[in-house]
Motif scaffolding. Sequence first.
Motif, PDB file in Angstrom:
ATOM      1  N   VAL A   1     -12.499  -7.343  -0.228  1.00  0.00           N
ATOM      2  CA  VAL A   1     -13.795  -6.141  -0.694  1.00  0.00           C
ATOM      3  C   VAL A   1     -14.660  -6.612  -2.002  1.00  0.00           C
ATOM      4  CG1 VAL A   1     -14.473  -3.839  -1.262  1.00  0.00           C
ATOM      5  CG2 VAL A   1     -13.522  -4.614   1.048  1.00  0.00           C
TER       6      VAL A   1
ATOM      7  N   TYR B   1       5.082   7.826  -0.078  1.00  0.00           N
ATOM      8  CA  TYR B   1       5.692   6.436   0.041  1.00  0.00           C
ATOM      9  C   TYR B   1       6.720   6.479  -0.889  1.00  0.00           C
ATOM     10  CZ  TYR B   1       1.342   4.964  -2.469  1.00  0.00           C
ATOM     11  OH  TYR B   1       0.799   4.542  -3.780  1.00  0.00           O
TER      12      TYR B   1
ATOM     13  N   GLY C   1      -8.728   6.752  -8.003  1.00  0.00           N
ATOM     14  CA  GLY C   1      -9.896   7.002  -7.988  1.00  0.00           C
ATOM     15  C   GLY C   1     -10.898   6.473  -6.629  1.00  0.00           C
ATOM     16  N   VAL C   2     -10.575   5.567  -6.306  1.00  0.00           N
ATOM     17  CA  VAL C   2     -11.393   4.660  -5.605  1.00  0.00           C
ATOM     18  C   VAL C   2     -10.671   5.452  -3.648  1.00  0.00           C
ATOM     19  CG1 VAL C   2     -11.459   2.674  -5.657  1.00  0.00           C
ATOM     20  CG2 VAL C   2     -10.009   2.310  -4.946  1.00  0.00           C
TER      21      VAL C   2
ATOM     22  N   ILE D   1      -8.410  -4.306  -1.562  1.00  0.00           N
ATOM     23  CA  ILE D   1     -10.130  -3.563  -1.973  1.00  0.00           C
ATOM     24  C   ILE D   1      -9.124  -4.149  -3.729  1.00  0.00           C
ATOM     25  CG2 ILE D   1     -10.696  -1.032  -2.816  1.00  0.00           C
ATOM     26  CD1 ILE D   1     -11.014  -1.997   0.101  1.00  0.00           C
TER      27      ILE D   1
ATOM     28  N   ARG E   1      -0.784   6.064 -14.103  1.00  0.00           N
ATOM     29  CA  ARG E   1      -0.127   7.197 -12.487  1.00  0.00           C
ATOM     30  C   ARG E   1      -0.419   8.621 -12.921  1.00  0.00           C
ATOM     31  NH1 ARG E   1       3.701   3.522  -9.481  1.00  0.00           N
ATOM     32  NH2 ARG E   1       3.597   4.588  -7.817  1.00  0.00           N
TER      33      ARG E   1
ATOM     34  N   SER F   1       2.578   8.444  -4.190  1.00  0.00           N
ATOM     35  CA  SER F   1       3.900   8.771  -4.953  1.00  0.00           C
ATOM     36  C   SER F   1       4.628   9.668  -4.977  1.00  0.00           C
ATOM     37  CB  SER F   1       4.083   7.800  -5.821  1.00  0.00           C
ATOM     38  OG  SER F   1       3.112   8.463  -7.062  1.00  0.00           O
TER      39      SER F   1
ATOM     40  N   PHE G   1      -9.647   1.866 -12.777  1.00  0.00           N
ATOM     41  CA  PHE G   1      -9.148   1.322 -13.173  1.00  0.00           C
ATOM     42  C   PHE G   1      -9.401  -0.212 -14.081  1.00  0.00           C
ATOM     43  CE2 PHE G   1      -5.262  -1.050 -12.197  1.00  0.00           C
ATOM     44  CZ  PHE G   1      -3.718   0.017 -12.895  1.00  0.00           C
TER      45      PHE G   1
ATOM     46  N   TRP H   1     -16.764  -5.524  -4.113  1.00  0.00           N
ATOM     47  CA  TRP H   1     -17.939  -4.690  -4.255  1.00  0.00           C
ATOM     48  C   TRP H   1     -19.489  -4.652  -5.629  1.00  0.00           C
ATOM     49  CZ3 TRP H   1     -19.763  -0.949  -8.187  1.00  0.00           C
ATOM     50  CH2 TRP H   1     -20.550  -0.114  -8.148  1.00  0.00           C
TER      51      TRP H   1
ATOM     52  N   ALA I   1      -3.193  -2.643  -8.553  1.00  0.00           N
ATOM     53  CA  ALA I   1      -3.134  -1.164  -9.189  1.00  0.00           C
ATOM     54  C   ALA I   1      -1.722  -1.308  -9.974  1.00  0.00           C
ATOM     55  CB  ALA I   1      -3.541   0.545  -9.097  1.00  0.00           C
TER      56      ALA I   1
ATOM     57  N   LYS J   1       0.415  14.785  -5.356  1.00  0.00           N
ATOM     58  CA  LYS J   1      -0.763  13.975  -5.333  1.00  0.00           C
ATOM     59  C   LYS J   1      -0.901  14.046  -3.552  1.00  0.00           C
ATOM     60  CE  LYS J   1      -0.173  10.007  -8.794  1.00  0.00           C
ATOM     61  NZ  LYS J   1      -0.289   8.814  -8.867  1.00  0.00           N
TER      62      LYS J   1
END
Length: 328
Positions: free
Chosen positions: A262, A191, A151-152, A237, A314, A172, A41, A264, A240, A176
């Motif tokens: 976070v 959700y 991805g994460v 995190i 998405r 969503s 992303f 990283w 998006a 998925k």
Amino acid sequence: MKALLCKQYGLPDTLSLTDVADPQPGKGEVVVDVQAAGVNFPDVLIIQNKYQFKPELPFAPGGEMAGVISAVGDGVTDRKVGDRVLGLTTYGSFAEKVALPAARSVPIPEGVGFDTAAAFLLTYATSWHALKDRGALQAGETLLVLGAAGGVGLSAIQIGKALGARVIAAASTDEKLAICRANGADETINYSTEDLRERLKALTDGKGPDVIYDPVGGDYAEPAFRSIAWRGRYLVIGFANGEIPRLPLNLALLKGAAIIGVFWGNYTAREPAHFAKDVEDMFALVREGKLKPHISGRYPLAEGARALEDMMNRKVTGKVVIEMGAKA
Ligand SMILES: NC(=O)c1ccc[n+]([C@@H]2O[C@H](COP(=O)([O-])OP(=O)(O)OC[C@H]3O[C@@H](n4cnc5c(N)ncnc54)[C@H](OP(=O)(O)O)[C@@H]3O)[C@@H](O)[C@H]2O)c1
């Protein structure tokens, strides 16, 4: 060599495949002939000048890749021409060759392909640092992952399971969520169609998740945080969704809960020895087959813009990679 260049900030369709000079290794650097580059992303953000790191124009996006070292600079003693490595570049990996500090390259373990290697480090190491180090996730605790098929997100599911947690995946679409289940999720929440708070209550006997992993932001953050367990840890995190949520701090007080940032990329630069140990520990789990990136798409370099568009829309699950040998 060819590189997919961002010459002016904009959406992916402004990127152009361009002939540029081959990079030369500076002091302490290696040049890698890229075989595959992972798409993340932040690549979507960096080309729009919306990322915290702002390279000078023109530049090729691409924060991680895997390939073979073709040149080494002065002072490099622990890498040689011919080594198979994966590497973190922040930008520059959507190209046939990239130069990077030798210290930002990691030997690829035997039996791991270039595609898996290129799709691994950024997402898995983010989730590893988030869940183990920042969130102190314990075996037997419940972990909620939002944007869980991304991805994460998928890496957080696999790592959560490897650490012995019960994992609830939220995403969503039912398609998925099926991928989340195939990657180890114990429970799922759609959700878009279900009430996040009600479902979390039902799935945790009213207690709520101990750790929440949130790479999405936007409208899901507050209902998720309202549901967190006593002494819960909410891991920030990313956003998006595009919207940075504002959480009422009384909720943190009422649950004795922590909101934990976070970052990283900064962690790898500030705490390199800690990061090197993370990589070693994660590769042990790769060898045991407990961590394995789900690669849902492969694009040739010339079509790298399409990979970024699919991510923005998405459509991507797990990871997509740009492969130098991929067919159009
Ligand atoms: N903090 C750090 O150190 C760190 C490190 C790496 C990445 N990140 C951040 O983590 C976030 C996710 O990265 P990623 O590579 O996993 O991305 P990704 O694969 O695209 O996953 C993001 C997920 O967010 C959900 N989403 C909701 N609204 C969206 C929207 N408007 N556009 C796109 N996705 C949307 C999607 O799931 P649904 O469709 O199921 O909602 C999607 O699967 C990004 O914000 C990135 O910058 C942070």
